[in-house]
Design a protein around this motif. Structure first.
Motif, PDB file in Angstrom:
ATOM      1  N   ILE A   1       9.041  25.932  11.347  1.00 41.24           N
ATOM      2  CA  ILE A   1       7.970  24.962  11.096  1.00 41.24           C
ATOM      3  C   ILE A   1       7.705  24.185  12.371  1.00 41.24           C
ATOM      4  CG2 ILE A   1       7.251  22.954   9.742  1.00 41.24           C
ATOM      5  CD1 ILE A   1       9.373  23.802   7.643  1.00 41.24           C
ATOM      6  N   GLN A   2       6.454  24.120  12.776  1.00 41.23           N
ATOM      7  CA  GLN A   2       6.051  23.213  13.841  1.00 41.23           C
ATOM      8  C   GLN A   2       4.919  22.335  13.318  1.00 41.23           C
ATOM      9  OE1 GLN A   2       5.584  24.994  17.697  1.00 41.23           O
ATOM     10  NE2 GLN A   2       7.743  25.486  17.768  1.00 41.23           N
ATOM     11  N   PHE A   3       5.004  21.060  13.620  1.00 40.21           N
ATOM     12  CA  PHE A   3       4.036  20.111  13.071  1.00 40.21           C
ATOM     13  C   PHE A   3       3.649  19.091  14.121  1.00 40.21           C
ATOM     14  CE2 PHE A   3       8.266  18.378  12.182  1.00 40.21           C
ATOM     15  CZ  PHE A   3       8.145  17.066  12.609  1.00 40.21           C
ATOM     16  N   GLY A   4       2.562  18.403  13.873  1.00 42.81           N
ATOM     17  CA  GLY A   4       2.121  17.352  14.778  1.00 42.81           C
ATOM     18  C   GLY A   4       0.860  16.696  14.282  1.00 42.81           C
ATOM     19  N   ARG A   5       0.392  15.737  15.064  1.00 42.50           N
ATOM     20  CA  ARG A   5      -0.837  15.028  14.747  1.00 42.50           C
ATOM     21  C   ARG A   5      -1.268  14.280  16.005  1.00 42.50           C
ATOM     22  NH1 ARG A   5      -1.820  11.900  10.904  1.00 42.50           N
ATOM     23  NH2 ARG A   5      -2.701  10.163  12.082  1.00 42.50           N
ATOM     24  N   PRO A   6      -2.453  13.698  16.004  1.00 39.39           N
ATOM     25  CA  PRO A   6      -2.861  12.930  17.188  1.00 39.39           C
ATOM     26  C   PRO A   6      -1.868  11.817  17.508  1.00 39.39           C
ATOM     27  CG  PRO A   6      -4.736  13.320  15.751  1.00 39.39           C
ATOM     28  CD  PRO A   6      -3.531  13.775  14.994  1.00 39.39           C
TER      29      PRO A   6
ATOM     30  N   GLU B   1       6.727  13.237   3.579  1.00 37.88           N
ATOM     31  CA  GLU B   1       7.063  11.985   2.906  1.00 37.88           C
ATOM     32  C   GLU B   1       7.580  10.950   3.906  1.00 37.88           C
ATOM     33  OE1 GLU B   1      10.354  10.385  -0.346  1.00 37.88           O
ATOM     34  OE2 GLU B   1       9.786  12.505  -0.342  1.00 37.88           O
ATOM     35  N   GLU B   2       8.437  11.389   4.833  1.00 43.21           N
ATOM     36  CA  GLU B   2       9.005  10.443   5.784  1.00 43.21           C
ATOM     37  C   GLU B   2       7.955   9.930   6.771  1.00 43.21           C
ATOM     38  OE1 GLU B   2      11.898   8.925   5.730  1.00 43.21           O
ATOM     39  OE2 GLU B   2      12.187   9.975   3.830  1.00 43.21           O
ATOM     40  N   ILE B   3       7.030  10.794   7.156  1.00 42.71           N
ATOM     41  CA  ILE B   3       5.962  10.360   8.061  1.00 42.71           C
ATOM     42  C   ILE B   3       5.040   9.368   7.353  1.00 42.71           C
ATOM     43  CG2 ILE B   3       3.854  11.172   9.218  1.00 42.71           C
ATOM     44  CD1 ILE B   3       5.492  13.603  10.130  1.00 42.71           C
ATOM     45  N   LYS B   4       4.710   9.636   6.111  1.00 47.91           N
ATOM     46  CA  LYS B   4       3.869   8.703   5.359  1.00 47.91           C
ATOM     47  C   LYS B   4       4.589   7.389   5.107  1.00 47.91           C
ATOM     48  CE  LYS B   4       1.118  12.317   3.140  1.00 47.91           C
ATOM     49  NZ  LYS B   4       0.846  13.087   1.902  1.00 47.91           N
ATOM     50  N   ARG B   5       5.888   7.465   4.842  1.00 49.78           N
ATOM     51  CA  ARG B   5       6.668   6.244   4.630  1.00 49.78           C
ATOM     52  C   ARG B   5       6.716   5.403   5.903  1.00 49.78           C
ATOM     53  NH1 ARG B   5      12.305   4.500   4.310  1.00 49.78           N
ATOM     54  NH2 ARG B   5      13.084   6.520   5.062  1.00 49.78           N
TER      55      ARG B   5
ATOM     56  N   TYR C   1       0.809   7.189  12.709  1.00 55.96           N
ATOM     57  CA  TYR C   1       0.951   8.148  11.613  1.00 55.96           C
ATOM     58  C   TYR C   1      -0.157   8.064  10.582  1.00 55.96           C
ATOM     59  CZ  TYR C   1       5.439   8.404  13.895  1.00 55.96           C
ATOM     60  OH  TYR C   1       6.418   8.537  14.832  1.00 55.96           O
ATOM     61  N   GLY C   2      -0.971   7.012  10.642  1.00 52.39           N
ATOM     62  CA  GLY C   2      -2.174   6.929   9.819  1.00 52.39           C
ATOM     63  C   GLY C   2      -1.958   7.335   8.382  1.00 52.39           C
ATOM     64  N   ASP C   3      -2.728   8.341   7.934  1.00 55.26           N
ATOM     65  CA  ASP C   3      -2.595   8.815   6.553  1.00 55.26           C
ATOM     66  C   ASP C   3      -1.477   9.846   6.406  1.00 55.26           C
ATOM     67  OD1 ASP C   3      -3.634  10.985   7.859  1.00 55.26           O
ATOM     68  OD2 ASP C   3      -5.420  11.180   6.602  1.00 55.26           O
ATOM     69  N   GLY C   4      -0.770  10.135   7.500  1.00 57.50           N
ATOM     70  CA  GLY C   4       0.341  11.082   7.424  1.00 57.50           C
ATOM     71  C   GLY C   4      -0.042  12.537   7.509  1.00 57.50           C
ATOM     72  N   SER C   5      -1.342  12.825   7.663  1.00 51.80           N
ATOM     73  CA  SER C   5      -1.772  14.224   7.702  1.00 51.80           C
ATOM     74  C   SER C   5      -1.244  14.900   8.964  1.00 51.80           C
ATOM     75  CB  SER C   5      -3.294  14.320   7.652  1.00 51.80           C
ATOM     76  OG  SER C   5      -3.874  13.675   8.766  1.00 51.80           O
ATOM     77  N   LEU C   6      -0.896  16.181   8.827  1.00 53.93           N
ATOM     78  CA  LEU C   6      -0.259  16.922   9.906  1.00 53.93           C
ATOM     79  C   LEU C   6      -0.948  18.245  10.169  1.00 53.93           C
ATOM     80  CD1 LEU C   6       3.522  16.549   8.917  1.00 53.93           C
ATOM     81  CD2 LEU C   6       2.286  15.240  10.659  1.00 53.93           C
ATOM     82  N   TYR C   7      -0.895  18.655  11.439  1.00 53.16           N
ATOM     83  CA  TYR C   7      -1.202  20.033  11.810  1.00 53.16           C
ATOM     84  C   TYR C   7       0.121  20.804  11.699  1.00 53.16           C
ATOM     85  CZ  TYR C   7      -4.686  17.309  14.509  1.00 53.16           C
ATOM     86  OH  TYR C   7      -5.623  16.414  14.922  1.00 53.16           O
ATOM     87  N   VAL C   8       0.170  21.804  10.841  1.00 53.84           N
ATOM     88  CA  VAL C   8       1.422  22.519  10.592  1.00 53.84           C
ATOM     89  C   VAL C   8       1.213  24.015  10.786  1.00 53.84           C
ATOM     90  CG1 VAL C   8       3.220  23.062   8.897  1.00 53.84           C
ATOM     91  CG2 VAL C   8       2.165  20.791   8.914  1.00 53.84           C
ATOM     92  N   THR C   9       2.113  24.637  11.535  1.00 55.30           N
ATOM     93  CA  THR C   9       2.160  26.095  11.596  1.00 55.30           C
ATOM     94  C   THR C   9       3.553  26.533  11.159  1.00 55.30           C
ATOM     95  OG1 THR C   9       2.797  26.099  13.946  1.00 55.30           O
ATOM     96  CG2 THR C   9       0.461  26.282  13.433  1.00 55.30           C
TER      97      THR C   9
ATOM     98  N   ASP D   1      -3.303  29.979   4.870  1.00 52.19           N
ATOM     99  CA  ASP D   1      -4.286  29.272   5.696  1.00 52.19           C
ATOM    100  C   ASP D   1      -4.952  28.222   4.820  1.00 52.19           C
ATOM    101  OD1 ASP D   1      -6.103  28.385   7.484  1.00 52.19           O
ATOM    102  OD2 ASP D   1      -6.958  30.336   7.970  1.00 52.19           O
ATOM    103  N   ALA D   2      -4.547  26.978   4.988  1.00 56.50           N
ATOM    104  CA  ALA D   2      -5.052  25.966   4.082  1.00 56.50           C
ATOM    105  C   ALA D   2      -5.071  24.612   4.754  1.00 56.50           C
ATOM    106  CB  ALA D   2      -4.173  25.895   2.817  1.00 56.50           C
ATOM    107  N   LYS D   3      -5.912  23.747   4.207  1.00 51.02           N
ATOM    108  CA  LYS D   3      -5.869  22.341   4.617  1.00 51.02           C
ATOM    109  C   LYS D   3      -4.620  21.715   4.011  1.00 51.02           C
ATOM    110  CE  LYS D   3      -9.683  21.526   6.979  1.00 51.02           C
ATOM    111  NZ  LYS D   3      -9.671  20.884   8.305  1.00 51.02           N
ATOM    112  N   GLY D   4      -4.010  20.838   4.787  1.00 51.23           N
ATOM    113  CA  GLY D   4      -2.791  20.198   4.298  1.00 51.23           C
ATOM    114  C   GLY D   4      -2.900  18.704   4.343  1.00 51.23           C
ATOM    115  N   GLY D   5      -1.989  18.033   3.634  1.00 47.51           N
ATOM    116  CA  GLY D   5      -2.031  16.600   3.579  1.00 47.51           C
ATOM    117  C   GLY D   5      -1.290  15.935   4.678  1.00 47.51           C
TER     118      GLY D   5
END
Length: 457
Positions: free
Chosen positions: A278-283, A358-362, A434-442, A453-457
């Protein structure tokens, strides 16, 4: 992996076993002072070339690190991989010295020389015993000002690069990282693979190599740091000797600001392996953002603090889902991001990602606690000297401080900047980061219950 992009700076020189032991011993003992006690001197050569110097005569070693603006972002759009190929060719013959003779000189004199292409920067490094400094300086001068790019060396390094690219096709970490960059950056230069592809590397010509070298290797973007057994008086003329033959001005192609996707997304590449990578990130933030230091502290609490971070505690310690889970700030010249990763069993991938979400949103909603902030600040201040415990590390840090325009006194004030972060700062920046917690995930593997291939939260 994306994590390797943060500090990617290895030496590749071939030296005799005894010389390796000698240089390694010297390197690990060269930095004898805490960061706050390091005295940095600005040295300007007769020709106007500037370097930062830490003079240390305790051991007979000189370490030189330098960087040019450019990196892989300056590759031809249709031929990514040029900068990377140059990085393995510069010590394969230069001037009137062919590859075999050049390597033999490095080996016989116990000189370490290496080059590396990042996304925004082309790095170089040289380390030598003081008694061999003149010979080492001449070899470095030739490598950066008069590389040969002989046909046999190009083909040998091309084959080596292609072999590595083939291995990466079945490496889940490499696949996930490449997909993540492509997903986040798209057609922007940052979306191109730094090492290129099998097709683009095969198409690179000697003209491509020479054109890149002529455009990028110039004095106006050059940053230099020197640490070791050398005085300012000795260094000043040496700077002209090594770098004085370079053009005054680089010819950099403009690189636009990266436009990052709105909202989260999740992409999966299926691979027959027992784990999902899993790799994830956001602005995130660029390095010159006034909130970068508070963000750095907050990220340490979330995922940068190894055994103490929230992600480590929740994903590994409490549930045993992953051996490693981490996050880091990923500032580029034209984009600021947060990135991270983990690897877990296919049947636990969805659960692991849900906990990360969950932890990013928290963190976004609540920020860190006062206790977490206090512990993070103590650790970050106390561990800072470890970045300066060898001559190579000191030089590397000084080059990055120059590139980031932090000032020659940064290492003396850095811990005060960490200490100044308040709980209100941390909570505010956590919301900003972290804003709304949304992530770019691969994800690479066969993660149960996650669409390809989907939009994620």
């Amino acid at each position: 992996m994306l994590k390797s992009l943060v500090w990617k700076f290895m030496t590749d020189a071939i030296v005799p076993a005894l010389a390796v032991a000698t240089v390694a011993t010297v390197a690990t003992t060269a930095a004898v002072r805490p960061a706050s006690a390091i005295e940095i001197e600005k040295v300007v050569s007769p020709g106007g070339i500037e370097a930062w110097l830490v003079s240390e005569s305790a051991v007979p070693l000189v370490s030189v690190q330098f960087a040019f603006d450019g990196g892989a972002a300056q590759d031809p759009p249709d031929r990514p991989g040029v900068a990377n190929l140059i990085s393995v060719l510069l010590d394969e013959g230069a001037g009137d010295i062919d590859s075999a003779a050049f390597q033999e000189k490095l080996e016989s004199l116990a000189i370490e020389m290496s080059f590396d292409a990042g996304r925004d920067t082309f790095y170089g490094a040289m380390q030598t015993l003081t008694e061999n400094l003149d010979e080492a300086a001449n070899l470095l001068r030739l490598a950066i000002t008069a590389p040969r790019f002989d046909a046999d060396a190009i083909e040998r390094m091309r084959v080596q690069t292609e072999s590595g690219l083939r291995r990466e096709l079945t490496d889940p970490n490499a696949v996930a990282g490449r997909l993540w960059s492509d997903t986040v950056f798209g057609s922007h230069p940052y979306g191109r693979p730094v090492k290129g592809t099998l097709e683009t590397v095969a198409a690179i010509t000697v003209d491509d190599l020479r054109a890149y070298h002529e455009r990028i290797f110039a004095r106006d973007t050059l940053k230099i740091a020197v640490v070791g057994d050398i005085t300012a008086e000795r260094l000043a003329p040496l700077l002209d000797e090594i770098f004085g033959g370079l053009p005054q001005t680089a010819d950099l192609a403009p690189v636009a600001e990266a436009t990052l996707p709105d909202g989260g997304m999740r992409k999966v590449v299926e691979m027959e392996i027992p784990q999902t990578v899993i790799q994830f990130g956001r602005p995130g933030l660029k390095r010159d953002d006034p909130d970068f230091i508070p963000a750095y502290v907050v990220n340490h609490i979330l995922g940068g603090g190894a055994f103490s971070s929230r992600l480590y505690q929740e994903v590994r310690e409490k549930r045993g889902l992953s051996y490693s889970v981490y996050s880091f700030l990923y500032p580029l010249d034209r984009a600021g991001l947060i990135a991270g990763g983990a690897a877990t069993r296919n049947d636990r991938a969805a659960e692991s990602l849900a906990i990360i979400d969950e932890e990013i949103k928290r963190m976004a909603d609540e920020g860190p606690t006062a206790e977490e902030l206090d512990k993070a600040k103590r650790y970050l201040k106390g561990s800072y000297p470890l970045r300066f415990d060898t001559s190579t590390k000191i030089a590397r840090q000084l080059v990055e401080i120059q590139r980031d325009k932090l000032g020659i006194d940064y290492i003396n004030k850095r811990n005060d900047l960490i200490d100044a972060v308040t709980i209100d700062d941390a909570k505010r920046v956590a919301r900003k980061l972290y804003g709304d917690g949304s992530l770019y995930v691969t994800m690479v593997g066969r993660p149960d219950g996650i669409a390809a291939d989907a939009k994620g939260g």
